[in-house]
Design a protein around this motif. Structure first.
Motif, PDB file in Angstrom:
ATOM      1  N   LEU A 265       1.993   1.856  -3.586  1.00 25.29           N
ATOM      2  CA  LEU A 265       0.876   2.329  -4.398  1.00 25.29           C
ATOM      3  C   LEU A 265       0.585   3.797  -4.118  1.00 25.29           C
ATOM      4  O   LEU A 265       0.309   4.584  -5.037  1.00 25.29           O
ATOM      5  CB  LEU A 265      -0.371   1.482  -4.134  1.00 25.29           C
ATOM      6  CG  LEU A 265      -0.274  -0.005  -4.520  1.00 25.29           C
ATOM      7  CD1 LEU A 265      -1.576  -0.722  -4.181  1.00 25.29           C
ATOM      8  CD2 LEU A 265       0.060  -0.176  -5.996  1.00 25.29           C
TER       9      LEU A 265
ATOM     10  N   LEU B 107      -7.114  -0.909  -2.100  1.00 26.06           N
ATOM     11  CA  LEU B 107      -7.133   0.349  -2.847  1.00 26.06           C
ATOM     12  C   LEU B 107      -7.812   1.453  -2.044  1.00 26.06           C
ATOM     13  O   LEU B 107      -8.957   1.300  -1.611  1.00 26.06           O
ATOM     14  CB  LEU B 107      -7.859   0.163  -4.184  1.00 26.06           C
ATOM     15  CG  LEU B 107      -7.211  -0.797  -5.186  1.00 26.06           C
ATOM     16  CD1 LEU B 107      -8.066  -0.904  -6.436  1.00 26.06           C
ATOM     17  CD2 LEU B 107      -5.792  -0.354  -5.535  1.00 26.06           C
TER      18      LEU B 107
ATOM     19  N   ALA C 125       0.492   7.199  -6.693  1.00 24.08           N
ATOM     20  CA  ALA C 125      -0.574   8.203  -6.726  1.00 24.08           C
ATOM     21  C   ALA C 125      -0.016   9.605  -6.506  1.00 24.08           C
ATOM     22  O   ALA C 125      -0.379  10.564  -7.210  1.00 24.08           O
ATOM     23  CB  ALA C 125      -1.627   7.876  -5.674  1.00 24.08           C
TER      24      ALA C 125
ATOM     25  N   THR D 220      -3.451   2.566  -9.474  1.00 24.76           N
ATOM     26  CA  THR D 220      -2.012   2.534  -9.197  1.00 24.76           C
ATOM     27  C   THR D 220      -1.440   1.135  -9.356  1.00 24.76           C
ATOM     28  O   THR D 220      -0.318   0.966  -9.843  1.00 24.76           O
ATOM     29  CB  THR D 220      -1.733   3.036  -7.772  1.00 24.76           C
ATOM     30  OG1 THR D 220      -2.533   2.286  -6.835  1.00 24.76           O
ATOM     31  CG2 THR D 220      -2.059   4.515  -7.633  1.00 24.76           C
TER      32      THR D 220
ATOM     33  N   GLU E 248       0.816  -1.212   0.000  1.00 32.14           N
ATOM     34  CA  GLU E 248       0.000   0.000   0.000  1.00 32.14           C
ATOM     35  C   GLU E 248       0.850   1.262   0.000  1.00 32.14           C
ATOM     36  O   GLU E 248       0.480   2.273  -0.594  1.00 32.14           O
ATOM     37  CB  GLU E 248      -0.954  -0.011   1.202  1.00 32.14           C
ATOM     38  CG  GLU E 248      -2.065  -1.039   1.093  1.00 32.14           C
ATOM     39  CD  GLU E 248      -3.177  -0.821   2.102  1.00 32.14           C
ATOM     40  OE1 GLU E 248      -3.433   0.344   2.467  1.00 32.14           O
ATOM     41  OE2 GLU E 248      -3.793  -1.822   2.527  1.00 32.14           O
TER      42      GLU E 248
ATOM     43  N   ASP F 198      -5.773   5.748  -5.010  1.00 30.39           N
ATOM     44  CA  ASP F 198      -5.337   4.698  -5.930  1.00 30.39           C
ATOM     45  C   ASP F 198      -6.283   4.518  -7.100  1.00 30.39           C
ATOM     46  O   ASP F 198      -5.989   3.741  -8.018  1.00 30.39           O
ATOM     47  CB  ASP F 198      -5.239   3.353  -5.193  1.00 30.39           C
ATOM     48  CG  ASP F 198      -4.198   3.357  -4.091  1.00 30.39           C
ATOM     49  OD1 ASP F 198      -3.082   3.836  -4.356  1.00 30.39           O
ATOM     50  OD2 ASP F 198      -4.512   2.899  -2.972  1.00 30.39           O
TER      51      ASP F 198
END
Length: 352
Positions: free
Chosen positions: A163, A196, A167, A276, A160, A200
């Motif tokens: 990701l 997400l 972004a 992402t 995460e 994202d």
């Protein structure tokens, strides 16, 4: 650099300002300024265009043959050679490229548009799923993207935090893009569907884009530095998500190979990665290193007009070549859930 007389180039690109809602505009109203701008950049009039091809979606518009009304903006008299694809405008560009390569025209206008604001896009996109096994379950586009993201996390390909960094980079790049719908700081937000978060996922919005293609000496006459399409190809994955490895994109890799991407490095990559996690998949499939600037426009995380976002990736890559900011670029477009259909185009500028 000497080129074959039927080599095709993007010689002009224009797009709308992408907005969350355009209740005050019809599709034609949204498209007209874009068509005017792209023709003005080449000095071409409607009667000078040898072929016209558009990309849009009837089920997104909510009425059959919706694309016919935008022909009023193109000008259908005197009679024109025209076609339409029911998908992203990148595939309309592919059709136009084939038309020019076969010598049936020297110039082509390609445009695409989409208004996602009138309905629930998450629900609308379920209608492209398998009608027997998946569509009756109504898994929306974000839920399916989350399945792909979780598969990447489980495989150790991302997390995460990584990701979130994608972004943040995309939104920061979009600050230099006057057409972007979103830019600047990414709100932390909660999970849309784990793993997400809001940042994202792509924004829902309306927009349009257009490019002009030209062949050989015509391209050189219309543009100071044409963006030559040295290779283009598109491939598709199996329709059933259950038989695919969602952490990989063999169709993107094959399209890139057929387009000649792997013969030399690229300095720019405009990837149609609405989520992402999909950028992670595409970077691997396209073998992109750290020296490649990925989505310097902000990409689909900054503006994602459905049916136009893929064409915009080609246009943004071409525009960088026109300005001299890039010498060799790759543009990617996708359609369908979890990168189901993928198109790859390689663009190059003449070197001094």
């Amino acid at each position: 650099m000497a080129r074959h007389e039927r080599d095709i180039a993007v010689v002009a690109f224009a797009q709308s300002d992408h907005r969350r809602r355009t209740d005050d505009l019809s599709e034609l109203d949204m498209l007209l300024p874009v068509l005017d701008e792209v023709r003005q950049r080449t000095g071409l009039r409607a009667r000078d265009i040898g072929f016209t091809c558009s990309g849009s979606s009837d089920y997104l518009a909510g009425r059959p043959f919706s694309f016919t009304m935008t022909l009023d903006g193109v000008g259908a008299w005197p009679p024109i050679s025209e076609s339409h694809v029911e998908t992203d405008g990148a595939w309309a560009l592919y059709e136009a490229w084939v038309k020019l390569r076969t010598g049936q025209a020297d110039t082509a206008l390609v445009y695409a548009y989409g208004k996602s604001s009138p309905g629930s896009l998450r629900d609308v996109l379920t209608r492209q799923l398998d009608p027997y096994y998946l569509a009756p379950l109504w898994p929306d586009s974000i839920a399916l993207a989350a399945l792909q993201a979780q598969a990447l996390v489980d495989a150790g390909d991302t997390d995460e935090e990584a990701l979130a960094a994608i972004a943040a980079r995309s939104r920061a790049a979009a600050e230099a893009n006057p057409h972007a719908q979103l830019s600047g700081t990414v709100p932390h937000g909660g999970h849309q569907v784990r793993p997400l978060r809001t940042g994202d996922c792509p924004p829902v919005g309306d927009g349009a884009a257009a490019v002009v293609l030209a062949a050989g000496d015509t391209a050189r006459r219309l543009c100071g530095r044409p963006a030559w399409i040295t290779g283009i190809d598109h491939r598709i994955e199996a329709h059933s998500l259950g038989v695919r490895d969602l952490t990989d994109s063999p169709s993107t890799r094959l399209a890139a190979q057929r387009a000649g991407l792997f013969t030399a490095p690229v300095d720019t990559a405009e990837l149609h990665a609405p989520f992402t996690s999909q950028e992670v998949v595409l970077r691997k499939a396209l073998r992109l290193g750290r020296s490649t600037a990925v989505n310097p426009s902000g990409g689909a995380l900054a503006a994602n007009p459905v049916m136009a976002a893929g064409l915009i990736r080609i246009g943004e890559a071409a525009a960088r070549i026109h300005r001299g900011d890039s010498d060799r670029a790759v543009a990617h477009a996708t359609s369908g859930p979890c990168l189901q259909q993928n198109l790859v185009a390689v663009l190059e500028g003449d070197r001094a």
